[in-house]
Write a protein that holds these residues in place. Structure first.
Motif, PDB file in Angstrom:
ATOM      1  N   LYS A  60       0.851  -1.190   0.000  1.00 28.86           N
ATOM      2  CA  LYS A  60       0.000   0.000   0.000  1.00 28.86           C
ATOM      3  C   LYS A  60       0.891   1.245   0.000  1.00 28.86           C
ATOM      4  N   ALA A  61       0.361   2.282  -0.632  1.00 27.50           N
ATOM      5  CA  ALA A  61       1.172   3.458  -0.947  1.00 27.50           C
ATOM      6  C   ALA A  61       1.771   4.129   0.276  1.00 27.50           C
ATOM      7  N   TYR A 102       6.905  -0.936   2.808  1.00 27.72           N
ATOM      8  CA  TYR A 102       6.877  -1.033   1.343  1.00 27.72           C
ATOM      9  C   TYR A 102       7.882  -0.053   0.728  1.00 27.72           C
ATOM     10  N   GLU A 127      10.856  -1.279  -1.776  1.00 28.77           N
ATOM     11  CA  GLU A 127      10.967  -0.865  -3.177  1.00 28.77           C
ATOM     12  C   GLU A 127      12.278  -0.131  -3.447  1.00 28.77           C
ATOM     13  N   LYS A 168       6.908  -3.184  -9.644  1.00 22.82           N
ATOM     14  CA  LYS A 168       6.282  -2.687  -8.415  1.00 22.82           C
ATOM     15  C   LYS A 168       4.782  -2.477  -8.622  1.00 22.82           C
ATOM     16  N   THR A 205       1.673  -0.668  -6.647  1.00 24.51           N
ATOM     17  CA  THR A 205       1.285   0.202  -5.542  1.00 24.51           C
ATOM     18  C   THR A 205      -0.234   0.265  -5.468  1.00 24.51           C
ATOM     19  N   TRP A 238      -6.027  -1.992  -0.335  1.00 20.87           N
ATOM     20  CA  TRP A 238      -4.946  -2.943  -0.125  1.00 20.87           C
ATOM     21  C   TRP A 238      -5.426  -4.287   0.405  1.00 20.87           C
ATOM     22  N   PRO A 244       4.853  -5.202   2.928  1.00 20.78           N
ATOM     23  CA  PRO A 244       4.513  -5.553   1.554  1.00 20.78           C
ATOM     24  C   PRO A 244       4.437  -7.068   1.374  1.00 20.78           C
ATOM     25  N   ASN A 271       5.231   8.538  -1.491  1.00 22.58           N
ATOM     26  CA  ASN A 271       4.625   7.487  -2.319  1.00 22.58           C
ATOM     27  C   ASN A 271       3.112   7.653  -2.414  1.00 22.58           C
ATOM     28  N   HIS A 286       1.063   8.390  -5.739  1.00 17.89           N
ATOM     29  CA  HIS A 286       0.041   7.430  -6.183  1.00 17.89           C
ATOM     30  C   HIS A 286      -1.293   8.131  -6.425  1.00 17.89           C
TER      31      HIS A 286
END
Length: 458
Positions: A9-10, A15, A19, A36, A38, A44, A63, A111, A115
Motif C-alpha cells: 500500500k502506498a 513497502y 521498493e 512494483k 502500488t 490494499w 509488503p 509514495n 500514487h
C-alpha cells in the motif's frame, strides 16, 4: 534472470524500504529485475486477499514480495514480507538496506501523494474518452445477443470509439442478462468499456446516446383484439418516453425494432416524449430491404450486394410495398459490361413479366413471413448497418429505406411514422424527395397511409 514483484500500500513505510532496496538491486545487478505494484490504502486488504487466494498463498502483511519463475512458467514463488526480502538480498547479493525509520515514513508519504496524483491523472484521461452509452430494451431477446458483437467490434462507430452497453429487461430475465454480460466480457472487445444488466425501469436510459427498443407483442387475434395489443404497445411507450426525456442526453437517437408495431412504437414514443427530437426517432426497415434484395439476387443469379435502391414503403411490421422502379444492379453478368460503378435498371433485366406481376407481389407475404421468423442475425445486422450510416454516412447516392416521421412527403399524412427512401449525410438523414412516383405507387402509398392512420387512431 531474477524478476521480483514488490507490492504494497502506498503509505506503508515497509513497502517504501522494500521498493528502494529493489531499485538499488536492479540498478547495480545486471540480471535483477523488479516490478512494483502500488495500491491505495483503502484497496490494499481486498487486493492482498485476492492475489493470495488466486495463488494459494498465506500472507497478511505489507509488503508482499514474490519471484516470477520466468524460466519455468507457472505461478510465482512467494518470498514473503520486508524481512524476508532483506534476508534474501543479504544472503544472495551481500546487500542490505540501512534506511532509518524516519526516512521510511517520509518516503511512504511521498509514495502516497505520487500514487494519488497518478490515479487522478488516469481518471482525468479516462473521463476525456467518453464512451457512447447504448441502452437496449427487452435485451434478453436473440436480436440483442447477435447485436452486441457487431456494436463492439469497432466497425459501427469506428476503431477508436469506445462504447458502454446497458441491457434492460424485467427481473424474470435477469439470469439471461447476466449470462450475456459474462459472455461479452469474456470476449474482451478492446472498445467495450463496460456492459451491465438493469432490471429497475426507473433508472433506465441514464446518459443514453442511443436507445434500441426491441420490445414487441406477439399477435394472436384469436386470443384478443388488435386494440388490446395496441394498448399494450402504448403502455410500454408511456413508460419509456418520459424516462428518455428525463434521463437520456438531449441528442439521443431512438431506434424502434422488433417483430411487431415498429412504426407504431416510434410514433408513440414521439407522442409521449414531445421533447425528444422527432428526427432522432426512427424505425428499422433494413431487414425487409435486405430480404427483398436477396430474393431478387437469387432470381437474377447474382451477388445480393449488387442490388441497390430497393425501396420499402409503409408499415414495416405490417403492410409494406416493395418498390423496384428505382432499383439498380451493379456487377450484373450480362453481354454489356462496364467499370465497377456501371449500373443497370433492375426492371430492364427482369424479362419475366409474369414473375414480376404475380410472384413478386405474393413474395411480399413470403418476405413478411421470412423476416418475422428471423431469430436475430438479420435484424441485428440491420440495426448495426443503420447506426454505421447514421454516424458515418451511407454510400454516396444510395437509397436506404427507413421509418421516419412524415412531414407530408409523397402526399403521406403528417404525424405518422412511415417507411420511405432516405440518405444519411454528416450525422443526419434526409428524405429523397426528388424521386418520381408513378400513379400505381401513389395509390398504394395512399392505402398504406390510411392503414397506419387507423392503427394510430385505435
Amino acid at each position: 534472470m531474477a524478476k521480483f514483484v514488490v507490492a504494497g500500500k502506498a503509505n506503508c513505510p515497509h513497502y517504501a524500504k522494500a521498493e528502494l532496496l529493489a531499485d538499488y538491486l536492479q540498478t547495480n545487478l545486471p540480471n535483477f529485475r523488479v516490478h512494483k505494484i502500488t495500491q491505495h490504502p483503502d484497496k490494499w486488504e481486498q487486493w492482498l486477499h485476492d492475489i493470495c487466494e488466486t495463488n494459494g498463498w498465506e500472507h497478511r502483511q505489507c509488503p508482499i514480495i514474490w519471484r516470477e519463475l520466468l524460466d519455468r512458467g507457472g505461478k510465482g514463488q512467494l518470498l514473503g514480507g520486508l524481512n524476508d526480502f532483506l534476508e534474501y538480498a543479504q544472503q544472495y547479493y551481500g546487500i542490505t538496506s540501512m534506511m532509518l525509520s524516519e526516512e521510511m515514513l517520509d518516503i511512504a508519504e511521498e509514495n502516497l501523494q505520487a500514487h494519488l496524483e497518478i490515479v487522478k491523472e488516469d481518471e482525468e484521461i479516462k473521463s476525456l474518452i467518453k464512451p457512447i452509452q447504448i441502452w437496449i430494451t427487452s435485451a434478453s431477446v436473440p436480436i440483442s445477443y447477435h447485436l452486441i458483437p457487431l456494436l463492439a467490434n469497432g466497425e459501427v462507430f469506428g476503431m477508436t470509439t469506445e462504447i458502454s452497453i446497458h441491457l434492460l429487461d424485467t427481473e424474470q430475465f435477469k439470469e439471461i442478462l447476466c449470462g450475456i454480460v459474462m459472455e461479452a466480457e469474456d470476449m474482451a472487445f478492446p472498445l467495450l468499456r463496460s456492459i451491465s444488466e438493469h432490471t429497475e425501469t426507473d433508472q433506465a436510459f441514464i446518459d443514453a446516446d442511443i436507445i434500441i427498443v426491441l420490445d414487441y407483442v406477439l399477435l394472436n387475434l384469436e386470443v384478443q383484439s388488435l386494440e388490446n395489443y395496441i394498448r399494450e404497445v402504448s403502455e410500454i411507450c408511456q413508460v419509456y418516453a418520459p424516462l428518455i426525456e428525463k434521463n437520456a442526453k438531449s441528442e439521443v437517437k431512438v431506434i424502434s425494432s422488433g417483430k411487431t408495431f415498429a412504426n407504431l412504437k416510434a410514433t408513440m414514443l414521439r407522442t409521449y416524449g414531445p421533447s425528444i427530437r422527432p428526427e432522432n426517432i426512427i424505425a428499422i426497415s433494413t431487414s425487409w430491404e435486405s430480404a427483398a434484395k436477396a430474393m431478387l439476387a437469387r432470381k437474377l443469379n447474382m451477388n445480393t450486394a449488387g442490388v441497390k435502391d430497393v425501396i420499402v414503403w409503409g408499415n414495416i411490421t405490417g403492410s409494406t410495398y416493395i418498390d423496384l422502379s428505382h432499383a439498380k444492379l451493379y456487377g450484373y453478368d450480362s453481354a454489356i459490361r462496364g467499370p465497377p460503378n456501371f449500373q443497370r435498371p433492375l426492371l430492364n433485366m427482369i424479362y419475366d413479366s409474369e414473375w414480376m406481376h404475380s410472384e413478386l407481389l405474393s413474395a411480399q407475404s413470403t418476405l413478411s413471413s421470412r423476416v418475422s421468423r428471423c431469430t436475430g442475425m438479420l435484424p441485428a445486422h440491420a440495426i448495426a448497418t443503420l447506426l454505421r450510416y447514421w454516424y458515418h454516412s451511407s454510400p454516396s447516392e444510395e437509397i436506404i429505406s427507413l421509418g421516419v416521421l412524415s412531414e407530408g412527403q409523397f402526399c403521406i399524412p403528417e404525424g405518422i411514422v412511415f417507411s420511405m427512401p432516405v440518405r444519411f449525410r454528416n450525422g443526419n438523414w434526409e428524405v429523397v424527395t426528388e424521386l418520381e412516383i408513378n400513379e400505381t405507387t401513389q395509390k398504394v402509398l395512399g392505402r398504406l397511409s390510411h392503414e397506419l392512420v387507423q392503427v394510430r387512431v385505435s
